[in-house]
Motif scaffolding. Sequence first.
Motif, mmCIF file in Angstrom:
data_model
loop_
_atom_site.group_PDB
_atom_site.id
_atom_site.type_symbol
_atom_site.label_atom_id
_atom_site.label_comp_id
_atom_site.label_asym_id
_atom_site.label_seq_id
_atom_site.Cartn_x
_atom_site.Cartn_y
_atom_site.Cartn_z
ATOM 1 N N ASN A 77 69.931 47.434 30.731
ATOM 2 C CA ASN A 77 70.158 46.894 32.070
ATOM 3 C C ASN A 77 68.955 47.088 32.984
ATOM 4 O O ASN A 77 69.093 47.049 34.211
ATOM 5 N N SER A 79 66.357 45.243 33.771
ATOM 6 C CA SER A 79 66.004 44.152 34.683
ATOM 7 C C SER A 79 66.920 44.133 35.903
ATOM 8 O O SER A 79 66.455 44.069 37.049
ATOM 9 N N ARG A 80 68.223 44.192 35.668
ATOM 10 C CA ARG A 80 69.177 44.137 36.779
ATOM 11 C C ARG A 80 69.093 45.393 37.644
ATOM 12 O O ARG A 80 69.071 45.315 38.878
#
Length: 242
Positions: A77, A79-80
């Motif tokens: 996760n 990137s987010r």
Amino acid sequence: MKKNFFLHSLPFRLLVGVAFGICIGLLLNIIDESAITTAVLNVVVTSKYILGQLISFSVPLIIIGFIAPSITRLGNNASRMLGVAVSIAYASSLGAALFSALSGYLLIPHLSFSSTASHLKALPDVVFELSIPQIMPVMSALVLAIMLGLASAWTKASLIEEFQKIILAIVSRVIIPILPYFIGLTFCSLAYEGTITRQLPVFLQVIVIVLIGHFIWIALLYILAGIYSRENPLKVVKHYGP
């Protein structure tokens, strides 16, 4: 044991550096116009310049070495989570800037700041300049750290973790040991110029204001995080002082 730990801690060494620097600078100010004073000041100015160059050179490496692995540890996760983290950091920076600006408008008119720094003694020029330019600007290092962190998270590469160990060794064995000397030389220069004696009350007032504002803003961030997570923020805030 806690007392011994404090005596060997970086803050204590920095305070010792400040105290020695101010004492030596004031002594040089008193015995001015002598060959000894000139020789000592040449050493002080040149050493401060070289140490400052070394510290500035290390800043981009420290940014890459600490930010990139932190992004990698976010996992799939990354990137987010990075987008969320950057947004929160930007909002915090903007809020802190507005908070400091408002504090300045409210407090500075009541402080006796001088708009000029007249009647200060001049420091000698650097005897020789050992220029150590940064390998890249700070913003370039930040962007590179983000890209390397994301790429390492996507590819499961472990190289960036090894790079962090290298940078950590540089920080612990080079940067931190020279910091007290750099701070001491800086305050020695300020004391010789007369900045410390003429502006010390204002300097202390600014330090107190900055520290109080710092703790207020950090406490506010922890409280907001506690409200969002429905946890008691005091569990974290009480450990922030040390």
